[in-house]
Design a protein around this motif. Sequence first.
Motif, PDB file in Angstrom:
ATOM      1  N   ILE A 107      21.695  -4.761  -2.315  1.00 33.87           N
ATOM      2  CA  ILE A 107      20.848  -5.192  -1.200  1.00 33.87           C
ATOM      3  C   ILE A 107      19.726  -4.184  -0.937  1.00 33.87           C
ATOM      4  N   VAL A 108      20.057  -2.911  -1.047  1.00 35.25           N
ATOM      5  CA  VAL A 108      19.049  -1.877  -0.793  1.00 35.25           C
ATOM      6  C   VAL A 108      17.867  -2.061  -1.745  1.00 35.25           C
ATOM      7  N   LEU A 109      18.183  -2.331  -2.999  1.00 27.22           N
ATOM      8  CA  LEU A 109      17.128  -2.538  -3.976  1.00 27.22           C
ATOM      9  C   LEU A 109      16.287  -3.760  -3.625  1.00 27.22           C
ATOM     10  N   ILE A 110      16.976  -4.834  -3.248  1.00 28.95           N
ATOM     11  CA  ILE A 110      16.247  -6.073  -2.965  1.00 28.95           C
ATOM     12  C   ILE A 110      15.316  -5.897  -1.777  1.00 28.95           C
ATOM     13  N   VAL A 111      15.788  -5.194  -0.763  1.00 31.63           N
ATOM     14  CA  VAL A 111      14.923  -4.923   0.383  1.00 31.63           C
ATOM     15  C   VAL A 111      13.679  -4.165  -0.076  1.00 31.63           C
ATOM     16  N   ALA A 112      13.879  -3.175  -0.927  1.00 30.79           N
ATOM     17  CA  ALA A 112      12.732  -2.396  -1.409  1.00 30.79           C
ATOM     18  C   ALA A 112      11.762  -3.270  -2.190  1.00 30.79           C
ATOM     19  N   TYR A 113      12.298  -4.170  -2.993  1.00 31.76           N
ATOM     20  CA  TYR A 113      11.433  -5.058  -3.784  1.00 31.76           C
ATOM     21  C   TYR A 113      10.627  -5.985  -2.881  1.00 31.76           C
ATOM     22  N   VAL A 114      11.320  -6.611  -1.928  1.00 29.48           N
ATOM     23  CA  VAL A 114      10.630  -7.546  -1.039  1.00 29.48           C
ATOM     24  C   VAL A 114       9.523  -6.809  -0.299  1.00 29.48           C
ATOM     25  N   LEU A 115       9.870  -5.631   0.172  1.00 30.67           N
ATOM     26  CA  LEU A 115       8.900  -4.806   0.878  1.00 30.67           C
ATOM     27  C   LEU A 115       7.664  -4.576   0.015  1.00 30.67           C
TER      28      LEU A 115
ATOM     29  N   VAL B 101       0.828  -1.202   0.000  1.00 29.40           N
ATOM     30  CA  VAL B 101       0.000   0.000   0.000  1.00 29.40           C
ATOM     31  C   VAL B 101       0.861   1.251   0.000  1.00 29.40           C
ATOM     32  N   LEU B 102       2.091   1.096   0.467  1.00 30.36           N
ATOM     33  CA  LEU B 102       3.007   2.232   0.427  1.00 30.36           C
ATOM     34  C   LEU B 102       3.445   2.410  -1.020  1.00 30.36           C
ATOM     35  N   PRO B 103       3.233   3.592  -1.593  1.00 31.89           N
ATOM     36  CA  PRO B 103       3.594   3.734  -3.002  1.00 31.89           C
ATOM     37  C   PRO B 103       5.089   3.502  -3.217  1.00 31.89           C
ATOM     38  N   GLY B 104       5.410   2.900  -4.337  1.00 32.20           N
ATOM     39  CA  GLY B 104       6.795   2.557  -4.655  1.00 32.20           C
ATOM     40  C   GLY B 104       7.796   3.658  -4.365  1.00 32.20           C
ATOM     41  N   PRO B 105       7.549   4.873  -4.858  1.00 28.27           N
ATOM     42  CA  PRO B 105       8.538   5.929  -4.633  1.00 28.27           C
ATOM     43  C   PRO B 105       8.767   6.233  -3.160  1.00 28.27           C
ATOM     44  N   VAL B 106       7.679   6.195  -2.381  1.00 36.46           N
ATOM     45  CA  VAL B 106       7.819   6.548  -0.975  1.00 36.46           C
ATOM     46  C   VAL B 106       8.503   5.423  -0.205  1.00 36.46           C
ATOM     47  N   ALA B 107       8.121   4.187  -0.529  1.00 35.73           N
ATOM     48  CA  ALA B 107       8.798   3.050   0.093  1.00 35.73           C
ATOM     49  C   ALA B 107      10.290   3.150  -0.190  1.00 35.73           C
ATOM     50  N   ALA B 108      10.617   3.550  -1.423  1.00 34.60           N
ATOM     51  CA  ALA B 108      12.021   3.661  -1.796  1.00 34.60           C
ATOM     52  C   ALA B 108      12.722   4.726  -0.974  1.00 34.60           C
ATOM     53  N   LEU B 109      12.079   5.857  -0.820  1.00 36.83           N
ATOM     54  CA  LEU B 109      12.669   6.935  -0.035  1.00 36.83           C
ATOM     55  C   LEU B 109      12.917   6.467   1.396  1.00 36.83           C
ATOM     56  N   ALA B 110      11.901   5.792   1.962  1.00 37.54           N
ATOM     57  CA  ALA B 110      12.029   5.324   3.340  1.00 37.54           C
ATOM     58  C   ALA B 110      13.180   4.340   3.454  1.00 37.54           C
TER      59      ALA B 110
END
Lengths: 326, 527
Positions: B400-408, B374-383
């Motif tokens: 790793i940072v990217l993978i965490v964002a994807y899993v999230l 539900v968290l929009p992609g861009p905002v999840a990425a910023l967080a």
Amino acid sequence: MLFWLVMPTITSAADTLTIYSGRAERLIKPVLDAFTAKTGIHIELLSSGTTELVNRMKAEGDRSPADLFITNDAGSLELARTAGLFRPLNMREVERAIPPQFRAADNSWIGLSGRFWIVVYNTTLVKPDQIKSLVDLSDPTWKDKIAIPNAGSEYLQAGVSVIRASLGDDHTKKFLEGLRDNAGTQVYQKSSQIVDAVAKGQVALGIVNHYYVYRHLATQPAAPLAVVMPDQQEGGMGAIMNVAGIGILKHTPRVENAKLLVEFLVAQAGQKIFADLDKEYPLHPEVKADPALVERKSFRAALVPLTKLAELREPTLLLIEQVGMR
Amino acid sequence: MIAARRLAVSPLQLAALASAAFILLPLGYVITLALSADLSVWHRLWTTRVPELLWNTVSLAGAVALLTLMLGVSTAWMVTRFEFPGRRLWEVGLVLPLAMPTYVLAYVYNYLLGFGGPVEHLWQMVAGPQARIFSPQSFWGVTFVMALDTFPFVYLLTRSALLSFNVSFEEVARTCGASPLRRMLFVTLPLLRPSIVAGVALVILYVVSDFGAVSLLRYQTLTYAVFQQMTGRSDNQAASILSILLVILALLFLLTERWFRRKSRFYQTSGRFRAPQRIQCKWVHTAALTTCLSTVIGLAFGIPVSLLVTWSLSPEALAILDARFFSFVWNSALLSTLAATAGVVVGLPLAYLASRQPTWLNTGCLQAAYAGYVLPGPVAALAVLVLFLKVLPFFYGTVIVLIVAYVLHYLPAGLQSLEPSIQQITPNLEEVARTLGLTVRETWRRVTLPLIRNGVIVAWVLIFLQTMKELPATLLLRPVGFDTLAIRVWLEASEEYYQLAAPSALLIVLVGLPALVLLLSRDWRAA
């Protein structure tokens, strides 16, 4: 595998430079490739949105892998400077090549090329004398006939800042409201999309940076496109100018290479590549712009200094949002 | 005894708790940011942008949901209940659009249906030079593109439910004298409802969080506005406020969906299972079915792909196929594999615990996992960016940072398939295994895992495919020099370089195909 995962993907080799770029990749990569060909210094390029990259550099701070930041808006460069991201430069080459009004006070960013915010119109739909000033575009006769950039675009923000500084907030607000109504849903993310829409006759006119028009004409000479250099009338504010420029990041360990790049870009040869490839106005006084462009000496630019764009920006954003532009 | 049992589950419990906490961190960050905003910022947004954005988002999600419901269920019905030449081919073909990113479909249709495009030319030859067709850059245009791209979610889940559907329910209804229509309305469809709802839920969450298609089609939704706020301003508060609205919207929706599913839980209680007999078609029916199916697949996959192939073979496009290009392919494939694997590993404990021990803690952990979607992609990425810089700076600038964002972001897509697959096995089986003396670990390995294997595969593939196509988080978080195919499509397509975007777009589709084949492998029955 694990090693690959954990290691940053860029190597910090001495003969590499990492550049964050807010310019369309197509407009900057050939120039950088020419630099690599000349010096053997390899360049890692990260292309993205301008403000987005400034945000990213701010968040990254000293950890930023970037050595240089190239972008299309003096306001963003000045913002990065006030955020303490840049390193002031003392280079005779720069002082000689680029006039001082196109640089930061401490040379921590340097303009590379000039661009003007112009009106592009479809010659089958509009007569050239129908538009004199940007302000005319808020007239209801243009309802549903205008394409504009979205509220997040830096050159819209810079343009509105200059209009505010020249005409005051009340006039600017009226102008924006008219523009918003006239554009309707014709709000685009990229200048190239606006030029395309005007060329196809989907809208009669649009506001863009001048070189997108000439780039379009270079590939499709038959397109019914023409340019109005606005606000040249008696007492008018003059055309709105901005520069694309470059800054060297404060913490970079590769200052020498970075300086080499700056030197390359401000020198006549570098400026010539920019001028030919991108159809922008070179800032080096001795380099000529593309002959297809309106002669630079034939029109006036607005008098608002580029270094003021950053401080003007915040209230401008507020105004843009109040008006409810997309 | 009880204490021993608690101890035995605790590692799983810990893992679930840890993942839930980790997933909630970004949400917490965004909420804090939004709440720390000045009231005037809220007021300004509320009076200027919010009503339009909210309406645009909700109506788009609703329209796409309706359209995918119709497309997905009817196509699933056609390929599972009828036998006709070419059926197996269509069965596979209907999944193909999943390999097609929505923004690719958007950019293809932008060209095809756009102002002065080929379809308009054709239409003007018929209806006169002034005739216009409906613009792809409109509500119906976006709805059309999104529905074409997402209906396979509904199709897949409905199809698998229909396939694993025990026909004895229907037979009982028939022996009681129910007509075919009544059987369908009152027996079959209600039994399929959990799967259909899960499919539509995926669609809605996908639409609400989509960034690429709406931005290429210039349709203003909340997620698009969030991205614009984030990339066009130097403070992120307005973006976080709009995100909060998105979160609330999605939460309301998820709660509704939960409620739907709670009301309908069915177990396969006996080992007796018979798939329904397919109706043998005469040629008239075959022709009708073939026309329907080929239209759908043609619009969603065939036409776009043939256009992409044509563009990719143009000289401009061939010129960019160098070593640099193939590094993008490698980056994309590797990232997706890693993200999908990580997603399944994180998702399994969450789904299992919530299904087997639905305490408030476990259900809470599972619900928390949906935060990322539900968290929009861009905002999840910023967080993720901020959290990494503050908490784990060492990993910053790595993959790793990217993978965490994807899993999230994509864990929920996996959970949507892991959860039902665990729910469909009765807990009795595990309990029996335990009574027969198997340890927890053995029960997992010998009973649970084999039974849910297909659900796991589907989850993996879904995450893989979505990561392959992901845009906003990759845009904001990619390490320098680490572009993916999706990024290349985006960079070129947003400047309207149709030919230059085509090879990357085509490859995203091609790399996704083996994953889809896996999804449809012969023994796969449950999702």
